[in-house]
Design a protein around this motif. Sequence first.
Motif, PDB file in Angstrom:
ATOM      1  N   ALA A  32      -7.921  -2.496   0.423  1.00  0.00           N
ATOM      2  CA  ALA A  32      -7.403  -2.837   1.750  1.00  0.00           C
ATOM      3  C   ALA A  32      -8.506  -3.389   2.643  1.00  0.00           C
ATOM      4  CB  ALA A  32      -6.771  -1.603   2.394  1.00  0.00           C
TER       5      ALA A  32
ATOM      6  N   GLU B 251      -7.657   2.137  -3.422  1.00  0.00           N
ATOM      7  CA  GLU B 251      -6.711   1.421  -2.563  1.00  0.00           C
ATOM      8  C   GLU B 251      -7.311   1.136  -1.195  1.00  0.00           C
ATOM      9  OE1 GLU B 251      -2.481   2.576  -0.688  1.00  0.00           O
ATOM     10  OE2 GLU B 251      -2.395   2.052  -2.823  1.00  0.00           O
TER      11      GLU B 251
ATOM     12  N   PHE C 223       0.831  -1.196   0.000  1.00  0.00           N
ATOM     13  CA  PHE C 223       0.000   0.000   0.000  1.00  0.00           C
ATOM     14  C   PHE C 223       0.869   1.251   0.000  1.00  0.00           C
ATOM     15  CE2 PHE C 223      -2.899  -3.028   2.326  1.00  0.00           C
ATOM     16  CZ  PHE C 223      -3.782  -3.185   1.266  1.00  0.00           C
TER      17      PHE C 223
ATOM     18  N   PRO D 238      -4.616   2.930   4.303  1.00  0.00           N
ATOM     19  CA  PRO D 238      -4.438   1.495   4.051  1.00  0.00           C
ATOM     20  C   PRO D 238      -3.182   0.930   4.711  1.00  0.00           C
ATOM     21  CG  PRO D 238      -5.164   2.577   2.047  1.00  0.00           C
ATOM     22  CD  PRO D 238      -4.857   3.667   3.043  1.00  0.00           C
ATOM     23  N   ARG D 239      -2.090   1.700   4.698  1.00  0.00           N
ATOM     24  CA  ARG D 239      -0.857   1.235   5.345  1.00  0.00           C
ATOM     25  C   ARG D 239      -1.066   1.091   6.846  1.00  0.00           C
ATOM     26  NH1 ARG D 239       3.746   5.241   3.522  1.00  0.00           N
ATOM     27  NH2 ARG D 239       4.907   3.983   5.031  1.00  0.00           N
TER      28      ARG D 239
END
Length: 232
Positions: free
Chosen positions: A40, A36, A3, A8-9
Motif C-alpha cells: 500500500a 500488504e 486491501f 492499508p484500507r
Amino acid sequence: MGFTEPLPRLLEEVANVSGIKRIRFTSSHPEGCTAELAYAMKNIEAVCEHIHLPLQSGSNRILHLMKRGYSIEEYVESIARLRDAMPNMAITTDIIVGFPGETEQDFQKTREILHNIKFDNIFVFKYSPRPGTLAAKLCDDVPAEEKMRRNKILLKDQDQIGREINEKLIGTSQEIMAEGPSLRNRTKWAGRTRTNKITIFEPHQAIRQGDIVRILIKRAMPQTLYGEIIPD
C-alpha cells in the motif's frame, strides 16, 4: 486495490479525499508492518516514503521486560519487508536508555542495531518512572549519569549515520512541501521532503504554506538539508 487489512484500507480511503497531497502516519508497530502495508505504501501515491517505527531497545531481554510484544528479529524483518518494497524509504525510531535492568551489554546491542539498520533519525529518551505503569514497579537501577552517557553516545552515533545518509542527497532534486519561515532564520523557509527531512531554502515571493516545490540539495547536515528552488 482490494486491501483487506484496516490500515492499508484507511490509507487508500484517505488518499481518495480531494485535496490530500501527502499522507504520513507515525508510531506504527512491527506487528502491523505486513506485506500488504508495504504494498500500500509503495502504490498509493500520496503516502510518503517514511515510517516511524519505535524500537526502544536492541536487546530482546529488555524488550521482554518492556512487554513490547516483538523481538529484535521480528523488528528487523519488518524493516526488511518495508525496504524491499521501497528501497529509499526513510525510517525513524524511538529509543529508551537506562530502562530498569539495562546492562552495558544490553546497551551495546542497541548501538549495534543502530549501525546495522541505519535509521534516518532517532529520538532518544532517558528512562524515568511513570506512576501507574508496570515499569514503575521495577527498580530504577541505572544511575542518572549513566543514562546521560548512553543518551549522548547514541546521539553521537546517529549524527554520523544521519550525515552519511543525507550527504548522498547532495545534488539531487527533492519534492518539498513548504511549511513556512524557518524558526532559526526568518528570511529562509523550511519544508519537508517526502521522506520527512527538514529542508531549508530561499523562498520566492509567490510561495505559500503547503505549496509543493522542487529543491536542488546543495548541503547536508545530520538532520537538515539545504538547497535552492529549481525554477519551473
